[in-house]
Design a protein around this motif. Structure first.
Motif, mmCIF file in Angstrom:
data_model
loop_
_atom_site.group_PDB
_atom_site.id
_atom_site.type_symbol
_atom_site.label_atom_id
_atom_site.label_comp_id
_atom_site.label_asym_id
_atom_site.label_seq_id
_atom_site.Cartn_x
_atom_site.Cartn_y
_atom_site.Cartn_z
ATOM 1 N N ALA A 160 0.854 -1.196 0.000
ATOM 2 C CA ALA A 160 0.000 0.000 0.000
ATOM 3 C C ALA A 160 0.885 1.240 0.000
ATOM 4 O O ALA A 160 1.911 1.281 0.684
ATOM 5 N N VAL A 161 0.498 2.219 -0.800
ATOM 6 C CA VAL A 161 1.240 3.473 -0.874
ATOM 7 C C VAL A 161 0.276 4.593 -0.497
ATOM 8 O O VAL A 161 -0.717 4.829 -1.195
ATOM 9 N N VAL A 162 0.563 5.233 0.629
ATOM 10 C CA VAL A 162 -0.424 6.155 1.206
ATOM 11 C C VAL A 162 0.163 7.561 1.348
ATOM 12 O O VAL A 162 1.210 7.752 1.963
ATOM 13 N N GLU A 163 -0.531 8.523 0.754
ATOM 14 C CA GLU A 163 -0.125 9.934 0.863
ATOM 15 C C GLU A 163 -0.683 10.525 2.146
ATOM 16 O O GLU A 163 -1.847 10.279 2.494
ATOM 17 N N MET A 164 0.141 11.304 2.849
ATOM 18 C CA MET A 164 -0.323 11.932 4.086
ATOM 19 C C MET A 164 -0.078 13.431 4.020
ATOM 20 O O MET A 164 1.067 13.872 3.894
ATOM 21 N N GLY A 165 -1.146 14.190 4.122
ATOM 22 C CA GLY A 165 -1.027 15.644 4.070
ATOM 23 C C GLY A 165 -1.297 16.240 5.435
ATOM 24 O O GLY A 165 -1.697 15.547 6.364
ATOM 25 N N MET A 166 -1.066 17.536 5.549
ATOM 26 C CA MET A 166 -1.342 18.169 6.833
ATOM 27 C C MET A 166 -1.433 19.669 6.650
ATOM 28 O O MET A 166 -0.959 20.222 5.675
ATOM 29 N N SER A 167 -2.063 20.324 7.607
ATOM 30 C CA SER A 167 -1.981 21.777 7.598
ATOM 31 C C SER A 167 -1.549 22.297 8.965
ATOM 32 O O SER A 167 -1.477 23.482 9.181
ATOM 33 N N GLY A 168 -1.273 21.383 9.896
ATOM 34 C CA GLY A 168 -0.806 21.833 11.203
ATOM 35 C C GLY A 168 -0.138 20.695 11.953
ATOM 36 O O GLY A 168 -0.173 19.542 11.514
ATOM 37 N N LEU A 169 0.466 21.025 13.084
ATOM 38 C CA LEU A 169 1.128 20.000 13.898
ATOM 39 C C LEU A 169 0.113 18.970 14.391
ATOM 40 O O LEU A 169 -1.038 19.300 14.649
ATOM 41 N N GLY A 170 0.536 17.721 14.500
ATOM 42 C CA GLY A 170 -0.333 16.687 15.081
ATOM 43 C C GLY A 170 -1.108 15.882 14.051
ATOM 44 O O GLY A 170 -1.527 14.765 14.318
ATOM 45 N N GLU A 171 -1.290 16.449 12.849
ATOM 46 C CA GLU A 171 -2.114 15.728 11.861
ATOM 47 C C GLU A 171 -1.399 14.503 11.311
ATOM 48 O O GLU A 171 -1.974 13.418 11.238
ATOM 49 N N ILE A 172 -0.123 14.673 10.936
ATOM 50 C CA ILE A 172 0.624 13.529 10.393
ATOM 51 C C ILE A 172 0.767 12.476 11.486
ATOM 52 O O ILE A 172 0.734 11.270 11.221
ATOM 53 N N SER A 173 0.896 12.937 12.713
ATOM 54 C CA SER A 173 1.013 12.018 13.841
ATOM 55 C C SER A 173 -0.217 11.095 13.890
ATOM 56 O O SER A 173 -0.095 9.873 14.050
ATOM 57 N N ARG A 174 -1.385 11.695 13.734
ATOM 58 C CA ARG A 174 -2.612 10.878 13.760
ATOM 59 C C ARG A 174 -2.673 9.943 12.551
ATOM 60 O O ARG A 174 -3.086 8.793 12.660
ATOM 61 N N LEU A 175 -2.239 10.450 11.391
ATOM 62 C CA LEU A 175 -2.325 9.622 10.179
ATOM 63 C C LEU A 175 -1.335 8.458 10.222
ATOM 64 O O LEU A 175 -1.656 7.333 9.838
ATOM 65 N N THR A 176 -0.140 8.717 10.715
ATOM 66 C CA THR A 176 0.881 7.661 10.733
ATOM 67 C C THR A 176 0.531 6.589 11.763
ATOM 68 O O THR A 176 0.931 5.428 11.629
#
Ligand SMILES: Nc1ncnc2c1ncn2[C@@H]1O[C@H](COP(=O)(O)OP(=O)(O)OP(=O)(O)O)[C@@H](O)[C@H]1O
Ligand SMILES: [Mg+2]
Length: 458
Positions: A160-176
């Motif tokens: 699986a190849v998954v793109e992770m975007g964000m607009s602030g701190l903490g978002e990538i943390s939740r996605l990962t």
């Protein structure tokens, strides 16, 4: 998606069963009441304008077997499942994280300021030569898009190849924490979202959150030509490889040759053997994306010849540097979005493919730059001139700034035009363009610069 039972959903969300049977089975998960399929679990999300809870009953009528809810709701049909949770968005994450755990396949997570989707597509093209790959659809890279991507998995998939975007701190943390990647790629640290994050260091910090979910044996793949990312050398507790054009990279491109709009060629040494690679899309940035794909392919054991074939077969997404030939005019449609980095990349492509023809850069506003709005637009005007762009057509609120930058770098005033609206710019261009011209159209998503492309091509 493989089916999930009601009992599993309760376990994943720590929810409370308000109605229906624990033995009910869900075939899929949906957050959109307009696209409900029979057998779905509906997860209502509260948006700025709408609250999905208002569509629970409608979704159940349309065939959903059950719904998540934050509110106590009375249902006429007692067979339908209702599971109460504190936060439906968190429940969506929890269910997708639970579902992801069912798959013992490699997950590649991709973040960065620009080039995520392009890299995701290229990595998928490479892995797809050997494996059945699930990839993020389009740009579904946020807190809803990532879970929905994960629900696309089934037993057929081998990676699986998954793109992770964000607009602030903490978002990538939740996605990962959902994706738990085996490979984490960071494409670069640019200025997107600086308005919210304040500094490039904070942007780096936000992207680095991807490592929180990385498997301890996982691999980090970083763009070594990005100064901030290269600064991490030796500091990470994970296996890390760097790619780029500079000496000393683990995956270094050399003998780079432009093929104009047909792309570029480069050479690379992999495991002490030299290879020639053709990237079928123009722009130096696409060589970066290809290098990241090579690193991911090698890590996952894809044979070198297949990796190279996967890159050669890559096709770009819609409105990302699409080259349109219309009535003797070449239009580079890059209207999908814009940040200083990607505008520079696109202007370089314009110069690269012009082969002596008149070049026109139609440049719209770049959003979300906060205090850097002035300097970034000014610098883009200057950059366009430094790359030999013949005419600059600036569009939007910041068109004055782009044109001042261009003039400060020596552009003649009668070669710089500015307009507030797409429509005015489109009308002007229709009269102005001549056979043979090469035109770049680029601006932030909200600028809808494709309106200009449409005007020029209809
Ligand atoms: N590695 C790169 N470095 C710089 N610019 C790039 C790179 N890859 C692509 N681009 C340029 O940036 C634009 C946006 O690319 P892409 O859609 O891949 O980025 P993204 O990070 O997915 O954006 P978004 O944040 O909107 O999801 C492309 O049209 C292209 O011009
Ligand atoms: Mg994207």
């Amino acid at each position: 998606m493989d089916a999930l039972s009601c009992a599993e959903i309760i376990k994943a969300t720590n929810g409370m069963l308000l109605s229906g049977s624990k033995d009910s089975i869900f075939n899929s998960v949906s957050t959109d009441s307009r696209n409900i399929n029979t057998g779905d679990l509906f997860v209502p999300i509260k948006g700025e304008k709408f609250d999905g809870h208002e569509y629970i009953v409608e979704s159940l009528k349309k065939g959903a077997v059950g719904s998540i809810t934050e509110k106590d709701i009375k249902l006429d049909d007692k067979n339908k499942v209702l599971i109460k949770v504190e936060d439906t968005l968190k429940a969506l994450r929890d269910i997708s994280a639970f579902y992801r755990e069912k798959f013992d396949i490699p997950f590649v997570g991709i973040t960065g300021s620009v080039g995520k989707t392009s890299t995701k597509e290229m990595v998928s093209s490479v892995l797809g030569k050997v494996l059945n790959v699930l990839k993020t659809k389009g740009n579904f890279n946020n807190e809803i898009g990532v879970p929905l991507t994960i629900f696309g998995l089934d037993s057929f998939h081998q990676a699986a190849v998954v793109e992770m975007g964000m607009s602030g701190l903490g978002e990538i943390s939740r996605l990962t924490s959902i994706v738990k990647p085996n490979i984490a790629i960071i494409t670069n640290i640019g200025l997107c979202h600086i308005e919210k994050l304040g500094s490039k260091k904070n942007i780096l910090k936000a992207k680095m959150e991807i490592l929180e979910g990385l498997n301890s044996k996982g691999l980090v793949i970083l763009n070594g030509d990005d100064k901030l990312l290269y600064g991490l050398k030796g500091l990470l507790k994970y296996r890390t490889v760097f790619y780029g054009f500079e000496e000393g990279m683990d995956y270094q491109a050399y003998n780079v040759k432009s093929l104009g709009e047909k792309g570029s060629l480069f050479e690379i040494e992999i495991k002490a053997k030299e290879y020639k690679v053709k990237v079928p899309v123009p722009g130096i940035h696409n060589i970066h994306n290809a290098l990241a794909s090579i690193a991911a392919g090698i890590e996952l054991g894809i044979p070198e010849d297949k990796i190279i074939a996967g890159i050669e077969e890559f096709t770009p997404g819609n409105m990302r540097l699409n080259i349109i030939n219309h009535n003797g005019v070449k239009i580079i449609n890059d209207a999908y979005n814009a940040s200083p980095q990607s505008v520079e990349a696109a202007i370089t492509v314009l110069a690269d493919i012009s082969s002596g023809k008149r070049t026109i850069a139609v440049l719209g506003d770049m959003y979300e730059l906060g205090d850097l709005t002035y300097s970034s637009h000014f610098d883009i005007g200057k950059f366009a001139v430094s790359q030999g762009t013949d005419y600059i057509v600036a569009v939007g609120e910041n068109s004055d700034i782009i044109s001042s930058g261009a003039i400060s770098a020596g552009a003649e005033t009668d070669k710089v035009y500015k307009f507030k609206e797409n429509n005015e710019a489109g009308k002007f261009l229709k009269d102005f363009i001549k056979n043979g011209d090469v035109i770049l159209v680029k601006g932030s998503r909200g600028m809808k610069m494709e309106e200009i492309v449409n005007q020029l091509t209809c």
